[in-house]
Design a protein around this motif. Structure first.
Motif, mmCIF file in Angstrom:
data_model
loop_
_atom_site.group_PDB
_atom_site.id
_atom_site.type_symbol
_atom_site.label_atom_id
_atom_site.label_comp_id
_atom_site.label_asym_id
_atom_site.label_seq_id
_atom_site.Cartn_x
_atom_site.Cartn_y
_atom_site.Cartn_z
ATOM 1 N N ALA A 115 0.872 -1.175 0.000
ATOM 2 C CA ALA A 115 0.000 0.000 0.000
ATOM 3 C C ALA A 115 0.909 1.226 0.000
ATOM 4 N N PRO A 116 0.356 2.438 -0.128
ATOM 5 C CA PRO A 116 1.222 3.614 -0.233
ATOM 6 C C PRO A 116 2.304 3.751 0.845
ATOM 7 N N ARG A 117 2.045 3.371 2.096
ATOM 8 C CA ARG A 117 3.076 3.495 3.143
ATOM 9 C C ARG A 117 3.339 2.173 3.854
ATOM 10 N N LEU A 118 2.985 1.067 3.197
ATOM 11 C CA LEU A 118 3.082 -0.249 3.821
ATOM 12 C C LEU A 118 3.855 -1.214 2.934
ATOM 13 N N ASP A 119 4.926 -1.777 3.477
ATOM 14 C CA ASP A 119 5.724 -2.790 2.772
ATOM 15 C C ASP A 119 5.627 -4.117 3.512
ATOM 16 N N GLY A 120 5.621 -5.203 2.776
ATOM 17 C CA GLY A 120 5.681 -6.544 3.349
ATOM 18 C C GLY A 120 7.039 -7.141 3.055
ATOM 19 N N TYR A 121 7.505 -8.031 3.936
ATOM 20 C CA TYR A 121 8.801 -8.678 3.720
ATOM 21 C C TYR A 121 8.763 -10.096 4.265
ATOM 22 N N ALA A 122 9.656 -10.927 3.764
ATOM 23 C CA ALA A 122 9.860 -12.282 4.263
ATOM 24 C C ALA A 122 11.297 -12.666 3.960
ATOM 25 N N SER A 123 11.910 -13.447 4.859
ATOM 26 C CA SER A 123 13.268 -13.927 4.604
ATOM 27 C C SER A 123 13.477 -15.250 5.306
ATOM 28 N N VAL A 124 14.401 -16.017 4.791
ATOM 29 C CA VAL A 124 14.821 -17.268 5.413
ATOM 30 C C VAL A 124 16.343 -17.314 5.335
ATOM 31 N N THR A 125 16.983 -17.728 6.433
ATOM 32 C CA THR A 125 18.434 -17.884 6.464
ATOM 33 C C THR A 125 18.755 -19.201 7.156
ATOM 34 N N THR A 126 19.917 -19.755 6.827
ATOM 35 C CA THR A 126 20.306 -21.031 7.409
ATOM 36 C C THR A 126 21.822 -21.131 7.523
ATOM 37 N N ASN A 127 22.271 -21.976 8.443
ATOM 38 C CA ASN A 127 23.674 -22.378 8.518
ATOM 39 C C ASN A 127 23.678 -23.851 8.909
ATOM 40 N N ASP A 128 24.824 -24.398 9.281
ATOM 41 C CA ASP A 128 24.866 -25.839 9.530
ATOM 42 C C ASP A 128 24.263 -26.267 10.863
ATOM 43 N N ILE A 129 23.826 -25.324 11.718
ATOM 44 C CA ILE A 129 23.197 -25.705 12.982
ATOM 45 C C ILE A 129 21.829 -25.060 13.216
ATOM 46 N N ALA A 130 21.415 -24.130 12.362
ATOM 47 C CA ALA A 130 20.155 -23.422 12.615
ATOM 48 C C ALA A 130 19.536 -22.909 11.320
ATOM 49 N N THR A 131 18.216 -22.766 11.369
ATOM 50 C CA THR A 131 17.472 -22.149 10.275
ATOM 51 C C THR A 131 16.439 -21.217 10.888
ATOM 52 N N GLY A 132 16.287 -20.057 10.291
ATOM 53 C CA GLY A 132 15.309 -19.105 10.789
ATOM 54 C C GLY A 132 14.575 -18.432 9.649
ATOM 55 N N TRP A 133 13.369 -17.999 9.926
ATOM 56 C CA TRP A 133 12.626 -17.229 8.934
ATOM 57 C C TRP A 133 11.820 -16.163 9.647
ATOM 58 N N GLN A 134 11.475 -15.172 8.894
ATOM 59 C CA GLN A 134 10.648 -14.096 9.426
ATOM 60 C C GLN A 134 9.795 -13.516 8.312
ATOM 61 N N ALA A 135 8.672 -12.944 8.708
ATOM 62 C CA ALA A 135 7.773 -12.259 7.777
ATOM 63 C C ALA A 135 7.132 -11.118 8.547
ATOM 64 N N GLY A 136 6.847 -10.040 7.852
ATOM 65 C CA GLY A 136 6.244 -8.928 8.567
ATOM 66 C C GLY A 136 5.890 -7.765 7.680
ATOM 67 N N LEU A 137 5.549 -6.668 8.356
ATOM 68 C CA LEU A 137 5.125 -5.440 7.701
ATOM 69 C C LEU A 137 5.930 -4.263 8.243
ATOM 70 N N ASN A 138 6.317 -3.371 7.359
ATOM 71 C CA ASN A 138 6.931 -2.095 7.727
ATOM 72 C C ASN A 138 5.957 -0.987 7.342
ATOM 73 N N TYR A 139 5.566 -0.180 8.323
ATOM 74 C CA TYR A 139 4.678 0.955 8.075
ATOM 75 C C TYR A 139 5.509 2.226 8.132
ATOM 76 N N LYS A 140 5.566 2.954 7.014
ATOM 77 C CA LYS A 140 6.353 4.187 6.923
ATOM 78 C C LYS A 140 5.565 5.349 7.523
ATOM 79 N N MET A 141 6.020 5.811 8.684
ATOM 80 C CA MET A 141 5.347 6.950 9.328
ATOM 81 C C MET A 141 5.635 8.234 8.563
ATOM 82 N N ASP A 142 6.841 8.347 8.049
ATOM 83 C CA ASP A 142 7.254 9.472 7.211
ATOM 84 C C ASP A 142 8.350 8.942 6.294
ATOM 85 N N GLY A 143 9.113 9.813 5.678
ATOM 86 C CA GLY A 143 10.162 9.378 4.764
ATOM 87 C C GLY A 143 11.345 8.703 5.433
ATOM 88 N N GLN A 144 11.438 8.791 6.766
ATOM 89 C CA GLN A 144 12.611 8.257 7.449
ATOM 90 C C GLN A 144 12.304 7.234 8.539
#
Length: 179
Positions: free
Chosen positions: A121-150
């Motif tokens: 949406a105009p001030r809303l971004d969605g994201y998702a990521s997954v990372t791994t190494n030889d002992i762990a795996t993690g993922w995340q998903a979420g939303l970033n809401y831009k209050m202003d330009g910074q």
């Protein structure tokens, strides 16, 4: 197209059942992003608090370098990780992630992964990521809401699965500021 890529990534991560890294934020060359996140995680019924601080800088239009420190606290004691990482943007919405994770009291581990972000949406971004190494795996998903330009607010879900430990997962929130 971007929503299809995001849906595909989230579905892939759920299928692999397995967060590291700060929320994905789009930075232009020369921009720096600093942020804080707090997650309330559950690990087999035990409450785990995760407070993370991160600093990222866009070295070019394709490369973002960053450092993140996660401090975990539970009834079993305190634990922390420190990540030093680089994101390579394949295109504006897809990036490869590589880095080094330092576990408190243990050897460092090289990790790699992939992340996607898209404007919802105009001030809303969605994201998702997954990372791994030889002992762990993690993922995340979420939303970033831009209050202003910074300044942006973050709402996310992350999951961490490390060998010989129960999965830590839960919801969190945060704030970041670009300059």
């Amino acid at each position: 197209m971007n929503k299809k890529i995001l849906t595909l990534m989230v579905g892939t991560m759920l299928a692999t059942s397995v967060g590291y890294a700060a929320p994905l934020t789009d930075l232009a060359q020369g921009e720096t992003n600093i942020g804080y996140n707090h997650y309330n995680l559950d690990q087999n019924g035990d409450s785990v608090k995760d407070d993370s601080f991160y600093l990222e800088n866009a070295l070019s239009n394709k490369f973002i370098a960053g450092i993140e420190r996660n401090g975990y606290s539970s009834s079993y004691g305190d634990f922390h990780t420190t990540d030093i990482y680089v994101h390579y943007k394949l295109d504006p919405n897809i990036r490869l992630i590589v880095g080094d994770r330092s576990y408190s009291g243990e050897s460092d581990k090289f990790f790699y992964g992939i992340g996607v972000n898209t404007n919802l949406a105009p001030r809303l971004d969605g994201y998702a990521s997954v990372t791994t190494n030889d002992i762990a795996t993690g993922w995340q998903a979420g939303l970033n809401y831009k209050m202003d330009g910074q300044t942006s607010l973050n709402l996310g879900y992350k999951s961490d699965k490390r060998d010989n430990y129960a999965t830590k997962d839960g919801v969190g929130f945060g704030i970041s500021h670009k300059f």
